[in-house]
Design an enzyme around this catalytic site. Structure first.
Site, short mmCIF file in Angstrom:
data_model
loop_
_atom_site.label_atom_id
_atom_site.label_comp_id
_atom_site.label_asym_id
_atom_site.label_seq_id
_atom_site.Cartn_x
_atom_site.Cartn_y
_atom_site.Cartn_z
NE ARG A 73 -53.97 -22.87 -37.30
CZ ARG A 73 -53.13 -22.81 -36.26
NH1 ARG A 73 -52.53 -21.67 -35.98
NH2 ARG A 73 -52.90 -23.88 -35.52
NE ARG A 142 -49.64 -17.39 -35.41
CZ ARG A 142 -49.56 -18.57 -34.79
NH1 ARG A 142 -50.65 -19.27 -34.55
NH2 ARG A 142 -48.40 -19.05 -34.42
CE LYS A 206 -48.40 -19.66 -31.18
NZ LYS A 206 -49.13 -20.89 -30.80
CE LYS A 208 -52.73 -17.64 -30.98
NZ LYS A 208 -53.11 -18.90 -30.32
CB CYS A 427 -57.14 -28.73 -28.73
SG CYS A 427 -56.22 -30.12 -28.07
CB CYS A 433 -51.50 -32.00 -32.28
SG CYS A 433 -50.50 -30.77 -31.43
CB CYS A 472 -50.11 -30.69 -24.76
SG CYS A 472 -49.95 -29.21 -25.77
CB CYS A 476 -55.01 -25.32 -29.01
SG CYS A 476 -53.24 -25.31 -29.33
#
Ligand code: SRM
Ligand code: SF4
Length: 564
Positions: A73, A142, A206, A208, A427, A433, A472, A476
């Site tokens: 990424r 991120r 994480k 954001k 996503c 994934c 899921c 995302c």
């Protein structure tokens, strides 16, 4: 709650500032994988070990190892790159990855299918055009999101600059990435290495950040740990409202996990923004949960401390108070498709990229078309938070050269899609994934084709309804703020959520659980028909399904799971 720290904490602390033995493992040709510990560390460098799930069962049967490869990424604040960088990513996709580029929901690129032995070379070639993957994943800040049309006014340019500044300020200081991927050996220094902001254990999880310019909430600020909402007077940014504590991820069946919308906690001047970003990070560093990673996002810290408690602690760290938040209004979180003009007379073209997947197919050579444009384009490529692409800063004379290419490769055809399709996000999910429970990117386009038949019959083809699917509940594609959200439950089955706010201002609510894909159209048909017949003037789909009782409104993350 156990007070035992999560094992990742010791792993980070003992990793020698994220080095682990990644360099040795990347050089080990006996396997395409890396150890579990190094998998955690590689995320901080923007890489995930994956395997091709389409062939997993067959390989297991044949007693073969999984078909391992990595995703990389790229970190690119505000999603802005130049044509040379586009061409490099296009080249890397073809030569080291699976021949596609994924434009993500955070305005970044992902390469999929990079085998371990090509990782270092891929990163080096990204570096040649000033791109990197540092901190694109991992327990750090991120990629920072920001409205993708900065040339429309000086305010947009200013927010992009702020995104760059905060990104640079919060970048990990470790030399690990450079050593492992670029230098090939440890750079010796007389100074002891340290991470001034993060410390040795980085963040609990994480983190954001997004920056928005109302009335567009295209970056979905309410889904972010920290956001800055530009307040403009006389075409100048006079400061930012600050919001904290948003996030999407949850786990099916675990009610103590839930999506949460951010709270607006005050107003700051432009000069305070980097400091505020740092201090919010520090509060999360010091007060975030380091025992249970399912409770460790900033949203749970804010939920636990309460927005007022969090703000008091933040003000203590800042040494000054936030001012009261200023009024503002969002009206959309979608993209502004088609051509638009900049204040300097140049033009932008916002294209629709289904699922954010830049790929060539027999009928639609999209990737080739964009490559041909990159060869002559003199402006920028801007990735949007809705997985789409803006060709920006095109001079009127360049437009004349670009238009035949758009025509030749069919790049603008998709702009005639229904407004529902244009407002869709899916996503990645299968096959890459590892967490996917069901398809998303490969299934949503077909499902929308089914729904378009009803929209067409009801005269709703041009009415925007936000629709998002994820494989899921990690969220995302930010499905829990869509007017219609589908979240993978089991292979082929989805939880259906309704009632999100059109501009991302309200979470949706579970409408039906574990519905097979083929039953979604019959389930939604009467509701869409009802909406077409009985909506009030200007009423959005998400508001309608609440008013007419299909679902109750979710008023806060902690009542997301309450159905009555
Ligand atoms: Fe995500 C994990 C893909 C945006 C919440 N996300 C993953 C992983 C890395 C799966 C994994 O851990 O093994 C996925 C890789 C799939 C693949 O094969 O590519 C993945 N996330 C994506 C992307 C590519 C989706 C897309 O189709 O665009 C997005 C990349 C963004 C980027 O460029 O940085 C992406 N992920 C998001 C967002 C949306 C956003 O940030 O605005 C969210 C919800 C917001 C939030 O963070 O709350 C999101 N991803 C998650 C979570 C749940 C986190 C949580 O709080 O519980 C996970 C799982 C985890 O962290 O444990 C996850
Ligand atoms: Fe994978 Fe789930 Fe994220 Fe989709 S929402 S990319 S399935 S982790």
């Amino acid at each position: 709650m156990s007070d035992k720290l999560h094992p990742n904490e010791a792993l980070k602390e003992n990793s020698d500032f994220l080095r682990g033995n990644l360099a040795e493992e990347f050089a080990d040709t006996s396997t395409g994988a890396i150890s579990a510990d190094n998998q955690q560390l590689s995320k901080f460098h923007g890489m995930y070990l994956q395997d091709d799930r389409d062939v997993r069962a067959d390989r297991r049967k044949r007693k073969l190892d999984k078909a391992y490869s990595f995703l990389i990424r790229v970190r690119m604040p505000g999603g802005v790159i130049n044509p040379e960088q586009w061409l490099k990513m296009d080249y890397l996709a073809d030569n080291y990855a699976n021949g596609t580029l994924k434009l993500t929901t955070r305005q970044a690129f992902q390469l999929h299918g990079v085998i371990k032995f090509n990782l270092v070379q891929t990163v080096r070639e990204m570096h040649d055009v000033a791109l990197d993957s540092i901190a694109a994943c991992g327990d750090v800040n991120r990629n920072i999101m920001c409205n993708p049309n900065p040339d429309l006014s000086s305010a947009h340019a200013e927010t992009l600059q702020l995104a760059d500044e905060i990104s640079a300020h919060l970048l990990p200081q470790t030399g690990a990435y450079h050593e492992i991927f670029l230098e090939g050996e440890k750079v010796l220094s007389s100074e002891p290495e340290e991470e001034k902001i993060y410390g040795k254990t980085y963040l609990p999880r994480k983190f954001k950040i997004a920056i928005a310019i109302p009335p567009s909430n295209d970056v979905d600020i309410y889904a972010h740990c920290l956001s800055f909402i530009a307040i403009i007077e006389n075409e100048k940014i006079i400061g930012y409202n600050v919001s904290v504590g948003g996030g999407m991820g949850m786990t099916h069946g675990a009610e103590d996990t839930f999506p949460r919308l951010a709270d607006i906690i005050g107003f700051i001047t432009p000069e305070q923004a980097v400091d505020v970003a740092e201090k919010v990070v520090l509060v999360q560093r010091d007060f975030g949960n380091r025992q249970d990673r399912k409770q460790s996002r900033l949203k749970y810290t804010v939920e636990r401390m309460g927005p007022d408690g969090f703000t008091s602690k933040l003000e203590e760290y800042l040494g000054y108070k936030l001012q009261p938040a200023k009024p503002f209004e969002f009206t959309t979180n979608g993209d502004r498709f088609g051509w638009s003009e900049n204040s300097n007379g140049n033009l932008n073209l916002n294209l629709f990229i289904p699922g954010g997947r830049v790929i060539d197919t027999t009928h639609y050579p999209m990737k080739t078309g964009l490559r041909e444009i990159a060869k002559i384009h003199e402006g920028e490529f801007r990735l949007t938070a809705n997985q789409n692409l803006v060709l920006s800063n095109i001079s009127p004379s360049k437009r004349k050269e670009i238009e035949p290419l758009l025509e030749k490769y069919g790049l603008t055809t998709a702009l005639d899609s229904s407004a529902m399709r244009l407002n869709s996000i899916a996503c990645v999910a299968l096959p890459t994934c590892g967490l996917a429970l069901a398809e998303a990117e490969r299934y949503l386009p077909d499902l929308i084709t089914d729904l378009e038949e009803i929209l067409e019959n009801c005269g709703l083809r041009h009415d925007a309804i936000t629709i998002r699917m994820t494989g899921c509940p990690n969220g995302c594609g930010r499905p829990f703020i869509a007017e219609i959200g589908f979240v993978g439950r089991n292979p082929g089955k989805y939880n259906v959520y309704l009632g999100g706010g059109f501009f991302g201002q309200r979470l949706n609510k579970l409408f039906k659980e574990s519905i097979p894909g083929e039953e979604i159209k019959p389930l939604l048909t009467p509701i869409i028909q009802h909406y077409a017949k009985e909506r009030n003037n200007g009423e959005r789909f998400g508001d309608f399904v609440i008013r007419t009782g299909y679902v109750k409104a979710t008023t806060a993350g902690n009542n997301f799971h309450t159905l009555t």
